[in-house]
Design an enzyme around this catalytic site. Structure first.
Site, PDB file in Angstrom:
ATOM      1  N   GLU A 169     -57.333   0.263  70.135  1.00 13.60           N
ATOM      2  CA  GLU A 169     -56.354  -0.680  70.676  1.00 13.60           C
ATOM      3  C   GLU A 169     -55.508   0.027  71.730  1.00 13.60           C
ATOM      4  O   GLU A 169     -54.958   1.102  71.457  1.00 13.60           O
ATOM      5  CB  GLU A 169     -55.447  -1.187  69.539  1.00 13.60           C
ATOM      6  CG  GLU A 169     -56.213  -2.016  68.514  1.00 13.60           C
ATOM      7  CD  GLU A 169     -55.562  -2.025  67.134  1.00 13.60           C
ATOM      8  OE1 GLU A 169     -54.408  -1.577  67.007  1.00 13.60           O
ATOM      9  OE2 GLU A 169     -56.226  -2.487  66.183  1.00 13.60           O
ATOM     10  N   LEU A 215     -57.859  -6.458  68.658  1.00 13.23           N
ATOM     11  CA  LEU A 215     -56.969  -5.838  67.681  1.00 13.23           C
ATOM     12  C   LEU A 215     -57.529  -6.025  66.268  1.00 13.23           C
ATOM     13  O   LEU A 215     -57.223  -7.021  65.602  1.00 13.23           O
ATOM     14  CB  LEU A 215     -55.576  -6.486  67.813  1.00 13.23           C
ATOM     15  CG  LEU A 215     -54.378  -5.695  67.297  1.00 13.23           C
ATOM     16  CD1 LEU A 215     -53.102  -6.314  67.851  1.00 13.23           C
ATOM     17  CD2 LEU A 215     -54.311  -5.628  65.784  1.00 13.23           C
ATOM     18  N   GLU A 269     -58.903  -3.292  63.139  1.00 17.30           N
ATOM     19  CA  GLU A 269     -59.282  -1.937  62.727  1.00 17.30           C
ATOM     20  C   GLU A 269     -60.690  -1.880  62.138  1.00 17.30           C
ATOM     21  O   GLU A 269     -61.456  -0.963  62.419  1.00 17.30           O
ATOM     22  CB  GLU A 269     -58.267  -1.375  61.724  1.00 17.30           C
ATOM     23  CG  GLU A 269     -56.929  -0.972  62.331  1.00 17.30           C
ATOM     24  CD  GLU A 269     -56.013  -2.151  62.626  1.00 17.30           C
ATOM     25  OE1 GLU A 269     -56.293  -3.266  62.140  1.00 17.30           O
ATOM     26  OE2 GLU A 269     -55.024  -1.968  63.354  1.00 17.30           O
ATOM     27  N   GLN A 287     -54.405   3.114  65.718  1.00 16.90           N
ATOM     28  CA  GLN A 287     -53.116   3.338  66.377  1.00 16.90           C
ATOM     29  C   GLN A 287     -52.118   4.115  65.510  1.00 16.90           C
ATOM     30  O   GLN A 287     -51.403   4.970  66.007  1.00 16.90           O
ATOM     31  CB  GLN A 287     -52.528   2.008  66.818  1.00 16.90           C
ATOM     32  CG  GLN A 287     -51.604   2.123  67.983  1.00 16.90           C
ATOM     33  CD  GLN A 287     -51.503   0.808  68.738  1.00 16.90           C
ATOM     34  OE1 GLN A 287     -50.984  -0.173  68.222  1.00 16.90           O
ATOM     35  NE2 GLN A 287     -52.016   0.763  69.946  1.00 16.90           N
ATOM     36  N   PHE A 288     -52.097   3.803  64.212  1.00 17.86           N
ATOM     37  CA  PHE A 288     -51.271   4.551  63.252  1.00 17.86           C
ATOM     38  C   PHE A 288     -52.062   4.647  61.955  1.00 17.86           C
ATOM     39  O   PHE A 288     -52.705   3.678  61.551  1.00 17.86           O
ATOM     40  CB  PHE A 288     -49.935   3.846  62.993  1.00 17.86           C
ATOM     41  CG  PHE A 288     -48.973   3.922  64.142  1.00 17.86           C
ATOM     42  CD1 PHE A 288     -48.067   4.974  64.249  1.00 17.86           C
ATOM     43  CD2 PHE A 288     -48.983   2.955  65.139  1.00 17.86           C
ATOM     44  CE1 PHE A 288     -47.191   5.054  65.328  1.00 17.86           C
ATOM     45  CE2 PHE A 288     -48.109   3.037  66.220  1.00 17.86           C
ATOM     46  CZ  PHE A 288     -47.210   4.086  66.309  1.00 17.86           C
ATOM     47  N   PHE A 333     -55.863   1.235  56.458  1.00 19.68           N
ATOM     48  CA  PHE A 333     -56.391   0.606  55.238  1.00 19.68           C
ATOM     49  C   PHE A 333     -57.164  -0.657  55.580  1.00 19.68           C
ATOM     50  O   PHE A 333     -57.970  -1.120  54.797  1.00 19.68           O
ATOM     51  CB  PHE A 333     -55.254   0.359  54.239  1.00 19.68           C
ATOM     52  CG  PHE A 333     -54.662   1.665  53.792  1.00 19.68           C
ATOM     53  CD1 PHE A 333     -55.313   2.416  52.817  1.00 19.68           C
ATOM     54  CD2 PHE A 333     -53.549   2.198  54.401  1.00 19.68           C
ATOM     55  CE1 PHE A 333     -54.825   3.658  52.445  1.00 19.68           C
ATOM     56  CE2 PHE A 333     -53.062   3.444  54.025  1.00 19.68           C
ATOM     57  CZ  PHE A 333     -53.695   4.171  53.054  1.00 19.68           C
ATOM     58  N   HIS A 384     -45.647   3.619  59.810  1.00 19.09           N
ATOM     59  CA  HIS A 384     -45.740   4.473  60.998  1.00 19.09           C
ATOM     60  C   HIS A 384     -45.334   5.916  60.683  1.00 19.09           C
ATOM     61  O   HIS A 384     -45.202   6.730  61.580  1.00 19.09           O
ATOM     62  CB  HIS A 384     -44.829   3.954  62.120  1.00 19.09           C
ATOM     63  CG  HIS A 384     -45.226   2.625  62.664  1.00 19.09           C
ATOM     64  ND1 HIS A 384     -45.150   1.467  61.930  1.00 19.09           N
ATOM     65  CD2 HIS A 384     -45.718   2.262  63.880  1.00 19.09           C
ATOM     66  CE1 HIS A 384     -45.553   0.444  62.673  1.00 19.09           C
ATOM     67  NE2 HIS A 384     -45.916   0.906  63.858  1.00 19.09           N
TER      68      HIS A 384
END
Lengths: 380, 326
Positions: B29, B58, B60, B82-83, B88, B129
């Site tokens: 992303e 977008l 995962e 991204q984080f 998960f 984050h």
């Protein structure tokens, strides 16, 4: 300001060429040579006979739990037969007929369901993924393969299989969405067999068809009579040709029916009526294709015996497989075995040498297998 | 030699690996035009095109799932999540498929791919984050789990991960992204995956750390030297799995004392495996129980309370002193 229509009314087509009464729409009949038709017919008979044999092997305790295909032969073979060997086939876990068509040796499939990891190994250079059990998770893999084919400038097409239940999974949505955005050569073949174990389609989706979901992803979707091998073939041919020509993905919904159990650990009498099964037996894909072949004078004498012999020989080879060497469980985990696994392998080797480890299961009768995906064990 | 921060060093590794091997592609992303929210992929789309640096939708699971398909075809995808707190939503793809394809296909296919994720606290960020989840990946057979501690080893380990035949989950500490600059040789270099480094030699006590905690361990060693006259050996794991037990055991066999430091919650964390490995390999050389300094077993504290949760120099020094006094 009046409301305006943003899109023209979407349409979803339904395709049937050879109906359950044996009526043929000659204008839509795909142009298949007698040899091609004979090969398809043989594969359908083999698919059915092998499935029946596998259920018996399972009942005898020689195979573990597996998902029978009875009733879905046309959906699988009508679609997979449009692929070239250089194309990719991405199965879920109920594609035995499609896998045999793609060249998986029968004994390998038997080994897989007898708990041998060796049975999941595609042949050298074979562009088939192994069976994927977690529902819908294989679909993004198909999209990635197609992206890579496009990236490399190769004209390979990817065909991915899934069921009606899979359409509820997030991975199914993500895969269709990525395929649409990336405009990659994938053909999504949904075998809508009406039941996801015990949950009927109407409890799976409020959508009138599965095919119409394609429209939201900006790709064509078509619903076909999944028990009509000619209709499945025609729809798949069109989708594969379009994909190969760089015109993007397609979703094909094959309306079919699982005539047997979800898996050999399932008892469908608990959730569906016998009359429903009887009704679908009238629409058996083999009955109408046999009539079609008879009309074309393409039926071969002794085909069933021939097919049974082929299966019997494969079962013999399967049963002659030596017991698995437990030490090979460490093979293929990493390209090179890291030190902690070398140590664990040595520990197991020592136990095996000293006779402290239990005997592995061989293809001989084994204790009752454990169920798949939440199924209870059913005594039959 | 140029001095680079970790972001620039990682960017250099990606650039050089993409130049070296046309099969290397990046997807994730905002990795393209935006260059990633931390700018690790900055300018790469301009240099290599949008077919190789892919701004994905977008999602995962499909970033990893399509990465699997690309890897099975023979490409070398580098997927960015991204984080790590969002991973998960693709964990099933990693556990069910990335880690298993080589085994399931009995060697016919493999997921030679890298999954990069920023992890860890110290950047005043929101929930999801700031967490450290390396233990989940370290526990999965078939994966490798790498966490660099500085610009130079980040560059060298990322290059090694991209060339590695096995899937590598690559954690990048957000706190380290801009923390320090380091000399990074212009020519490509790799560090071996599965090998820890002795970051500081000493004979009295072993401090085991990785990622952002390496700096904490080093500073604790400075304090111990200055205030107690104690020579602590500091190990930088770099790879969490497969764990370099040999280096850990050799160090503790020499010092007889060990403190493990990590940001992940304490229970069932990497410290437990490291402590067990020390027991198995150096039990008779131990002078004191192995201690763990880790985050508390709480899921999330908010950055206003973060400093009370993540290990700091004072906690490591205190644990070391207790170990020395045992």
């Amino acid at each position: 300001m009046p409301r305006t229509v943003l899109e023209p009314r979407f349409q979803v087509e339904y395709l049937s060429i050879l109906d359950s009464e044996g009526h043929l729409d000659a204008a839509l009949e795909p142009k298949l040579s007698p040899d091609e038709l004979r090969a398809l017919y043989r594969a359908m008979i083999l698919g059915r006979r092998l499935d029946e044999r596998m259920v018996r092997l399972q009942r005898q305790g020689r195979l573990g739990t597996f998902a029978p295909i009875k009733g879905q032969e046309a959906s699988q073979l009508g679609s997979v037969s449009t692929l070239r060997p250089t194309d990719w086939m991405v199965p879920s876990f109920r594609e035995t007929a499609a896998m045999v068509w793609r060249g998986w040796p029968i004994e390998k499939l038997l080994l897989f369901f007898a708990g041998y990891v060796e049975g999941g190994q595609p042949g050298e250079g074979q562009r088939d993924l192994p069976i994927a059990v977690p529902v819908a998770t294989q679909l993004p893999h198909a999209v990635g393969l197609a992206y890579a084919a496009q990236y490399r400038g190769e004209d390979a097409v990817v065909m991915a299989y899934f069921g009606d239940g899979a359409t509820s999974e997030g991975d199914c949505h993500e895969a269709l969405n990525f395929a649409g955005v990336w405009h990659v050569p994938v053909v999504f073949v949904c075998q809508n067999n009406q039941w996801a174990i015990s949950v009927p389609l109407k409890k799976q989706t409020h959508s009138k068809t599965i095919a119409q979901k394609a429209l939201a992803y900006g790709m064509p979707g078509i619903q076909v009579d999944g028990n009509d091998v000619l209709a499945v073939y025609a729809a798949a041919r069109e989708a594969v040709d379009r994909a190969r020509a760089g015109e993007g993905p397609t979703l094909i919904e094959c309306v079919t029916y699982r005539l047997g159990v979800h898996t050999t650990a399932d008892d469908p009498t608990k959730y569906r009526a016998e009359e429903e099964v009887k009704m679908w037996e009238q629409k058996d894909p083999l009955t109408r294709f046999t009539a079609y072949m008879r009309q074309k004078s393409l039926l071969e004498d002794g085909l069933e015996q021939q097919v049974d012999e082929e299966i019997a020989l494969a079962v013999e080879r399967f049963e002659a497989t030596p017991p698995p060497d437990p030490l090979t469980m460490f093979d293929h985990l990493y390209a090179e075995l890291p030190p902690h696994l070398v140590a664990q392998r040595e520990e197991l080797a020592r136990r095996l040498r000293e006779g402290g480890a239990p005997e592995p299961d061989a293809p001989a009768p084994t204790p009752r297998a454990t169920p798949m995906r939440g199924q209870r064990l059913t005594r039959r | 030699m140029t001095k680079l921060n970790m972001v620039k060093a990682l960017n250099l590794a990606l650039f050089q690996e993409m130049e070296r091997d046309p099969d290397v592609v990046i997807l994730g992303e905002d990795v393209g035009v935006d260059g990633g929210v931390f700018r690790v992929t900055d300018d790469l789309q301009r240099k290599f095109g949008s077919q190789r640096v892919i701004d994905s939708p977008l999602a995962e699971a499909a970033i990893i799932g399509t990465g699997v398909g690309m890897a099975l075809y023979g490409l070398r995808p580098v997927c960015e999540i991204q984080f790590s707190g969002f991973a998960f939503q693709c964990f099933h793809q990693i556990e069910n498929h990335v880690a298993r394809y080589r085994l399931r296909s009995q060697g016919r296919f493999a997921c030679s791919m890298v999954i990069r994720m920023p992890y860890g606290g110290g950047v005043r960020a929101l929930e999801h984050h700031t967490e450290s989840e390396e233990q989940f990946y370290a526990h999965i057979p078939g994966l490798k789990m790498v966490i660099p501690s500085g610009p130079r080893n980040a560059r060298a380990l990322l290059a090694a991960a991209i060339r590695d035949p096995d899937p590598v989950v690559f954690f990048e500490s957000k706190a380290l992204y801009h923390a320090a600059k380091e000399e990074v040789p212009p020519e490509s270099e790799t560090f071996p995956i599965g090998r820890a480094q002795v970051a500081r030699e000493g004979g009295d006590l072993t401090l085991v750390a990785y990622g952002a905690m390496l700096r904490v361990a080093r500073e604790a060693a400075d304090v111990l030297q200055a205030e107690d006259g104690v020579a602590a050996e500091v190990l930088d794991l770099l790879t969490i799995s497969p764990l370099d037990r040999e280096t850990i055991v050799a160090s503790v066999a020499k010092t007889g004392r060990a403190v493990v430091v990590h940001e992940a919650p304490r229970s069932f964390g990497p410290g437990a495996e490291i402590a067990a490995s020390i027991m198995e390999g150096a039990f008779l050389r131990l002078e004191a129980p192995v201690r763990r300094v880790a985050a508390h077993d709480v899921s999330f504290v908010g950055f206003a309370r973060e400093k009370a949760n993540v290990p700091d120099v004072a906690r490591v020094v205190a644990a070391a002193r207790e170990t020395l006094a045992f």
